[in-house]
Write a protein that holds these residues in place. Structure first.
Motif, PDB file in Angstrom:
ATOM      1  N   HIS A  23       0.837  -1.151   0.138  1.00  0.00           N
ATOM      2  CA  HIS A  23       0.026  -0.075   0.061  1.00  0.00           C
ATOM      3  C   HIS A  23       0.682   1.193   0.135  1.00  0.00           C
ATOM      4  CE1 HIS A  23      -3.740   2.097   0.362  1.00  0.00           C
ATOM      5  NE2 HIS A  23      -3.387   2.708   1.390  1.00  0.00           N
ATOM      6  N   THR A  24       2.160   1.348   0.542  1.00  0.00           N
ATOM      7  CA  THR A  24       2.808   2.232   0.498  1.00  0.00           C
ATOM      8  C   THR A  24       3.933   2.458  -0.579  1.00  0.00           C
ATOM      9  OG1 THR A  24       4.688   1.086   1.928  1.00  0.00           O
ATOM     10  CG2 THR A  24       2.962   2.388   3.111  1.00  0.00           C
ATOM     11  N   GLY A  25       3.773   1.465  -1.578  1.00  0.00           N
ATOM     12  CA  GLY A  25       4.541   1.469  -2.718  1.00  0.00           C
ATOM     13  C   GLY A  25       5.935   0.974  -2.484  1.00  0.00           C
ATOM     14  N   ASN A  26       6.182   0.192  -1.345  1.00  0.00           N
ATOM     15  CA  ASN A  26       7.256  -0.563  -1.000  1.00  0.00           C
ATOM     16  C   ASN A  26       7.444  -1.968  -1.906  1.00  0.00           C
ATOM     17  OD1 ASN A  26       9.637  -1.165   0.477  1.00  0.00           O
ATOM     18  ND2 ASN A  26       8.497  -2.835   1.695  1.00  0.00           N
ATOM     19  N   PRO A  27       8.532  -2.354  -2.866  1.00  0.00           N
ATOM     20  CA  PRO A  27       8.737  -3.184  -3.937  1.00  0.00           C
ATOM     21  C   PRO A  27       8.472  -4.749  -3.242  1.00  0.00           C
ATOM     22  CG  PRO A  27      10.256  -1.648  -4.144  1.00  0.00           C
ATOM     23  CD  PRO A  27       9.610  -1.313  -2.901  1.00  0.00           C
ATOM     24  N   LEU A  28       8.114  -5.534  -4.124  1.00  0.00           N
ATOM     25  CA  LEU A  28       7.751  -6.788  -3.797  1.00  0.00           C
ATOM     26  C   LEU A  28       9.358  -7.585  -3.217  1.00  0.00           C
ATOM     27  CD1 LEU A  28       6.813  -9.769  -3.709  1.00  0.00           C
ATOM     28  CD2 LEU A  28       7.572  -9.951  -6.000  1.00  0.00           C
ATOM     29  N   ALA A  29      10.483  -7.059  -3.823  1.00  0.00           N
ATOM     30  CA  ALA A  29      11.607  -7.579  -3.541  1.00  0.00           C
ATOM     31  C   ALA A  29      12.302  -6.994  -2.028  1.00  0.00           C
ATOM     32  CB  ALA A  29      12.759  -7.009  -4.410  1.00  0.00           C
ATOM     33  N   LYS A 459      -6.071   1.761   4.453  1.00  0.00           N
ATOM     34  CA  LYS A 459      -6.555   3.193   4.493  1.00  0.00           C
ATOM     35  C   LYS A 459      -7.496   3.307   3.393  1.00  0.00           C
ATOM     36  CE  LYS A 459      -3.010   5.326   7.037  1.00  0.00           C
ATOM     37  NZ  LYS A 459      -1.740   6.397   7.090  1.00  0.00           N
ATOM     38  N   ALA A 460      -7.315   2.522   2.138  1.00  0.00           N
ATOM     39  CA  ALA A 460      -8.158   2.773   0.953  1.00  0.00           C
ATOM     40  C   ALA A 460      -9.610   2.527   1.458  1.00  0.00           C
ATOM     41  CB  ALA A 460      -7.711   2.085  -0.280  1.00  0.00           C
ATOM     42  N   GLN A 461      -9.934   1.460   2.139  1.00  0.00           N
ATOM     43  CA  GLN A 461     -11.231   1.171   2.595  1.00  0.00           C
ATOM     44  C   GLN A 461     -11.664   1.935   3.649  1.00  0.00           C
ATOM     45  OE1 GLN A 461      -8.575  -1.010   1.848  1.00  0.00           O
ATOM     46  NE2 GLN A 461      -9.341  -3.058   1.037  1.00  0.00           N
ATOM     47  N   GLN A 462     -10.664   2.534   4.565  1.00  0.00           N
ATOM     48  CA  GLN A 462     -11.330   3.445   5.409  1.00  0.00           C
ATOM     49  C   GLN A 462     -11.590   4.697   4.641  1.00  0.00           C
ATOM     50  OE1 GLN A 462      -8.197   4.991   8.183  1.00  0.00           O
ATOM     51  NE2 GLN A 462      -9.347   4.199   9.786  1.00  0.00           N
TER      52      GLN A 462
END
Length: 471
Positions: A23-29, A459-462
């Motif tokens: 959700h915060t843009g942290n990469p999968l890696a 947060k998107a749902q919130q």
């Protein structure tokens, strides 16, 4: 390690299948597995095999920048890492084409960053060179999910149909995760040549391949081959052999040529078993087929080798939330952790990983098979079982956490109960929250006394709920 080779590490992008972890843009890696970035496990596997040069291929420039920032500031290993970005919608084979100019070795390894394994890659390389293979594919026992089980008489769901020769050395058939279908067609020439062929549904492909440079040339010549697993490997397997003359169709369930006397170029395997393994004894060479039937069925120039990991070896991919949670908990096994390169210091006395800086309140326990990161505090009468807690977490009193993953800086207030949950960085659970089978996004606050089951809380749902309330 033998002849020099390099590695291509497919690092993916933002890990969309793992929402709300991304959700915060942290990469999968860089997602944490046992409190260290996921990429560290792949790098450990490559380093153990003596690989030196690794090309890290990321989906999108933003992902590549974040991964290289981590390499610059955090990585202290021996590998020479170089990052390249490809378009975000790029599939795996297309990604190889995009970075072809950086692949200079005659033999190269392609590995997905979401694979966590203790397989000896050096042994796999030895097999590849000894067999002079075009490709060597890492296979392992399929990790069984209850959702994949079907009733007797129904085709198994979400399985890969893998055909191996009698000694399980050569990959002679590969159909990755087909949709439900009643028949799997096998080239008759392959059946006749092999003598004995096993079609198995108890194996999984792990997205780790050793490729000869000729495979890269093939990709460049055939733009339609976009995905390594779905396109390239099946193509190479099929084209090990040229198409032979039509031979009598033999159905595994009939034990002989087709009753109607018609000639077909394929045999048909009824995929109606719900067992973990479908083994097909195809002793067709003992039939009355003469050598003339194989006139145009000479093997091609490629050789597709299978490397089947033993039952004691670990192979798992973090492809979804369930597997992410499972891998987190599984690698916190002292013996396995040592093989995988887990960086935390083990507590052999208690069979767990509890950092020496952790503050533990009165009558609180962290059971065996747990990990608790540095700076975390546990209030009184807390119980942690089969769970991973990150750094700087704060737990109040009477908190119970079972089969769950809490990332860094999570705050859990008094009387909360969590089971089978993932709680992301900076989330806060107010008093007496009860969660089962839930995922809590980064920075999300769960209200006091709330009860949730099988929900994603982010947060998107919130924000959507707040908007709906206003309207």
């Amino acid at each position: 390690m033998g002849p020099q080779c390099q590695a291509v590490l497919l690092a993916g992008g933002a890990g969309a299948s793992l929402f709300p972890l991304n959700h915060t843009g942290n990469p999968l890696a860089l997602f944490p597995v046992a409190n260290q970035p996921l990429i560290t496990y792949a790098l450990h596997t490559l380093e153990q095999a003596g690989v030196v040069d690794v090309l890290v291929v990321c989906l999108g420039e933003a992902t590549a920048a974040k991964v290289m920032a981590w390499v610059k500031n955090k990585y202290s290993g021996k590998l020479r890492l170089k990052a390249r970005s490809v378009p975000e919608d790029c599939e795996s084979a297309d990604a190889l084409k995009a970075v072809a100019e950086d692949i200079t070795a005659q033999t190269f390894i392609v590995m997905s960053v979401d694979l966590v394994t203790d397989v000896c890659l050096e042994a796999m390389l030895a097999v590849h060179f000894l067999r002079n293979a075009t490709v060597t594919v890492l296979l392992s026992q399929r990790r069984v999910s209850p959702a994949s089980e079907t009733k007797l008489g129904k085709a198994p769901k979400d399985v890969e149909y893998v055909g191996l020769d009698g000694e399980s050395r050569r990959l002679v058939f590969f159909r990755p995760s087909p949709e439900a279908r009643r028949n799997i067609k096998l080239p008759m020439g392959t059946l006749l040549r092999q003598g004995c062929l096993s079609i198995r549904t108890d194996l999984q492909d792990n997205h780790l391949y050793i490729l000869d440079r000729s495979a890269l040339a093939l990709l460049q010549a055939k733009p339609a081959l976009a995905n390594i697993k779905q396109d390239l490997i099946p193509y190479l397997v099929r084209h090990q052999h040229s198409s032979g003359k039509a031979a009598s169709a033999v159905r595994p369930d009939s034990g002989g040529p087709a009753a109607n006397g018609q000639h077909e170029s394929t045999g048909s395997l009824a995929a109606t078993e719900s067992m973990e393994q479908i083994t097909l004894a195809c002793n067709y060479m003992s039939m009355s087929h003469s050598a003339a039937a194989l006139d145009d069925s000479a093997p091609g120039t490629s050789y597709c080798a299978a490397y089947v990991a033993g039952p004691e070896q670990y192979c798992a991919r973090t492809v979804n939330l369930q597997s992410f949670s499972e891998v987190n908990r599984e690698v916190v096994n002292l013996e396995l952790a040592a093989r995988l390169g887990v960086q935390a210091q083990p507590n052999a006395k208690h069979d767990n990983f509890v950092d020496e800086s952790v503050q533990i309140g009165s009558k609180s326990t962290a059971a065996s098979g747990c990990m608790v990161g540095p700076g975390t505090t546990l209030g009184d009468k807390c119980s942690i079982k089969r769970s991973v807690l990150g750094a700087m977490c704060k737990l109040g009193s009477n908190v119970k956490i079972i089969n769950s993953v809490l990332m860094d800086s999570v705050v859990v207030h008094d009387g909360c109960h969590l089971q089978n949950c993932i709680v992301c960085t900076g989330a806060q659970l107010q008093e007496r929250v009860s969660l089962r089978d839930c995922q809590v996004g980064p920075g999300f606050t769960v209200s006091e006394g709330a009860e949730h089951r099988e929900e994603v809380l982010a947060k998107a749902q919130q924000q959507r709920r707040s908007t709906d309330a206003k309207t």
